[in-house]
Motif scaffolding. Structure first.
Motif, short mmCIF file in Angstrom:
data_model
loop_
_atom_site.label_atom_id
_atom_site.label_comp_id
_atom_site.label_asym_id
_atom_site.label_seq_id
_atom_site.Cartn_x
_atom_site.Cartn_y
_atom_site.Cartn_z
N LEU A 115 22.27 52.05 6.45
CA LEU A 115 20.86 51.68 6.33
C LEU A 115 20.72 50.30 5.70
O LEU A 115 19.98 49.44 6.21
N GLY A 116 21.43 50.06 4.60
CA GLY A 116 21.35 48.76 3.93
C GLY A 116 21.83 47.62 4.81
O GLY A 116 21.20 46.56 4.87
N ALA A 117 22.94 47.86 5.53
CA ALA A 117 23.47 46.83 6.41
C ALA A 117 22.50 46.53 7.56
O ALA A 117 22.28 45.37 7.92
N GLY A 118 21.92 47.58 8.12
CA GLY A 118 20.99 47.39 9.22
C GLY A 118 19.75 46.62 8.82
O GLY A 118 19.30 45.72 9.53
N LEU A 119 19.19 46.97 7.66
CA LEU A 119 17.99 46.26 7.19
C LEU A 119 18.30 44.82 6.82
O LEU A 119 17.48 43.92 7.06
N LEU A 120 19.48 44.59 6.22
CA LEU A 120 19.89 43.21 5.92
C LEU A 120 20.00 42.41 7.21
O LEU A 120 19.53 41.27 7.29
N GLY A 121 20.60 43.02 8.24
CA GLY A 121 20.72 42.33 9.51
C GLY A 121 19.37 42.02 10.13
O GLY A 121 19.17 40.94 10.69
N LEU A 122 18.42 42.95 10.00
CA LEU A 122 17.09 42.72 10.56
C LEU A 122 16.39 41.56 9.86
O LEU A 122 15.80 40.69 10.51
N VAL A 123 16.47 41.52 8.53
CA VAL A 123 15.81 40.45 7.78
C VAL A 123 16.51 39.11 8.00
O VAL A 123 15.85 38.08 8.23
N TRP A 124 17.83 39.13 7.94
CA TRP A 124 18.60 37.89 8.04
C TRP A 124 18.58 37.32 9.45
O TRP A 124 18.15 36.18 9.68
N ALA A 127 16.43 52.71 10.25
CA ALA A 127 16.55 53.77 9.25
C ALA A 127 16.75 55.13 9.90
O ALA A 127 17.44 56.01 9.36
N GLY A 128 16.17 55.31 11.09
CA GLY A 128 16.26 56.60 11.75
C GLY A 128 17.65 56.96 12.23
O GLY A 128 17.98 58.15 12.33
N VAL A 129 18.49 55.96 12.53
CA VAL A 129 19.82 56.24 13.07
C VAL A 129 20.68 57.04 12.09
O VAL A 129 21.17 58.13 12.43
N PRO A 130 20.91 56.56 10.87
CA PRO A 130 21.71 57.37 9.94
C PRO A 130 21.00 58.64 9.48
O PRO A 130 21.65 59.65 9.20
N LEU A 131 19.66 58.61 9.43
CA LEU A 131 18.93 59.80 9.00
C LEU A 131 19.07 60.93 10.02
O LEU A 131 19.35 62.08 9.67
N LEU A 132 18.87 60.60 11.28
CA LEU A 132 18.94 61.62 12.33
C LEU A 132 20.36 62.12 12.56
O LEU A 132 20.56 63.25 13.02
N PRO A 153 28.54 51.66 17.22
CA PRO A 153 27.86 51.20 18.44
C PRO A 153 26.36 51.49 18.44
O PRO A 153 25.57 50.64 18.89
N VAL A 154 25.95 52.66 17.96
CA VAL A 154 24.53 53.00 17.97
C VAL A 154 23.76 52.11 17.00
O VAL A 154 22.68 51.60 17.32
N ASP A 155 24.33 51.91 15.80
CA ASP A 155 23.67 51.04 14.82
C ASP A 155 23.50 49.62 15.37
O ASP A 155 22.45 49.00 15.20
N ARG A 156 24.54 49.14 16.03
CA ARG A 156 24.48 47.78 16.58
C ARG A 156 23.45 47.69 17.72
O ARG A 156 22.71 46.70 17.82
N ALA A 157 23.42 48.73 18.56
CA ALA A 157 22.49 48.72 19.68
C ALA A 157 21.04 48.71 19.19
O ALA A 157 20.19 47.99 19.73
N VAL A 158 20.75 49.50 18.16
CA VAL A 158 19.39 49.54 17.62
C VAL A 158 19.04 48.22 16.96
O VAL A 158 17.92 47.70 17.11
N LEU A 159 20.00 47.63 16.23
CA LEU A 159 19.75 46.33 15.60
C LEU A 159 19.56 45.26 16.67
O LEU A 159 18.69 44.38 16.53
N ASP A 160 20.35 45.32 17.73
CA ASP A 160 20.17 44.39 18.86
C ASP A 160 18.75 44.48 19.41
O ASP A 160 18.08 43.46 19.62
N ALA A 161 18.31 45.72 19.65
CA ALA A 161 16.98 45.93 20.21
C ALA A 161 15.91 45.40 19.27
O ALA A 161 14.91 44.81 19.72
#
Length: 246
Positions: free
Chosen positions: A109-118, A93-98, A57-65
């Protein structure tokens, strides 16, 4: 579509036809309408993307934002799009790091960045104006013609990523897409490459993601198409190609 006598194709065509007035109305309203439509589509796409790649949920919320922020920036402050994208990447990147996730942090991290670019490519529609609508129509028609022709004619597979896709369908779809561009007075070498090359690549990109996730469709709520990602996968890469070539 009627000639194929395939119910699946008829349903897919009807859903596409029903969606066109909504999309057209948003583009008719200009950047504000496009921004609202794209933001909604982006949120739904993130939900499907997150489900495929098992994002929490947190990863999705940050990607949504990040996606919505890109769309709003493209509308209200186009010159700050790159800065907003960078901020989104840092937040993702900060979500899994923190959280100190050593086991799944790299995947997240890879999935989130792919989602941001795509998915972030959707922001490009805000400034595209009527050309974005034309691209949507051309890619959609190319996609449906490719599916119907490939099923009917058969022949060599386009890629192992998607066994159902054939070269015969891809070429027929490209021809239909280019014809659509010509009819709509938008045929240039940039739009031609975007539709004929970017469209099929977008389809294969989503196929790769779905095969990696062991899923047939990105969702189940859209009759004949699965989910919103199954409907816009070709458009996303076609739009990215067009933005690079412009």
């Amino acid at each position: 579509m009627a000639a194929t006598r395939r119910r699946e194709l008829m349903v897919r065509w009807c859903v596409w036809a029903l969606g066109v007035p909504l999309v057209t109305a948003a583009f008719w309203l200009g950047p504000p309408g496009i921004a609202v439509l794209v933001a909604v589509v982006g949120v739904v796409a993130v939900a499907e993307f997150g489900g495929l790649l098992l994002l929490g949920p947190v990863d999705r919320a940050v990607l949504d934002a990040a996606i919505v922020g890109l769309v709003l920036t493209a509308w209200l402050a186009p010159g700050e799009v790159l800065r907003t994208a960078a901020a989104g990447a840092l937040a993702i990147a900060g979500v899994p790091l923190l959280s100190g996730d050593a086991e799944h942090g790299l995947r997240r991290l890879g999935a989130g960045l792919l989602g941001l670019v795509w998915l972030g490519t959707l922001a490009g529609l805000v400034s595209s104006g009527a050309l974005g609508l034309v691209l949507f129509v051309a890619v959609s028609i190319a996609d449906i013609v490719a599916y119907a022709t490939g099923r009917r004619i058969g022949g060599p597979r386009l890629s192992r990523l998607s066994p159902a896709k054939r070269w015969s369908g891809t070429l027929a779809g490209a021809a239909a897409g280019l014809l659509t561009l010509a009819v709509l007075s938008s045929l240039t070498w940039q739009t031609a490459v975007a539709v004929a090359v970017g469209g099929p690549l977008g389809d294969l990109l989503e196929s790769m993601i779905k095969r990696g996730a062991g899923a047939k469709d990105a969702g189940r709520w859209l009759p004949g198409s699965g989910g919103i990602l199954d409907r816009i996968d070709s458009l996303l890469v076609a739009l990215a190609v067009l933005l690079v070539l412009k």
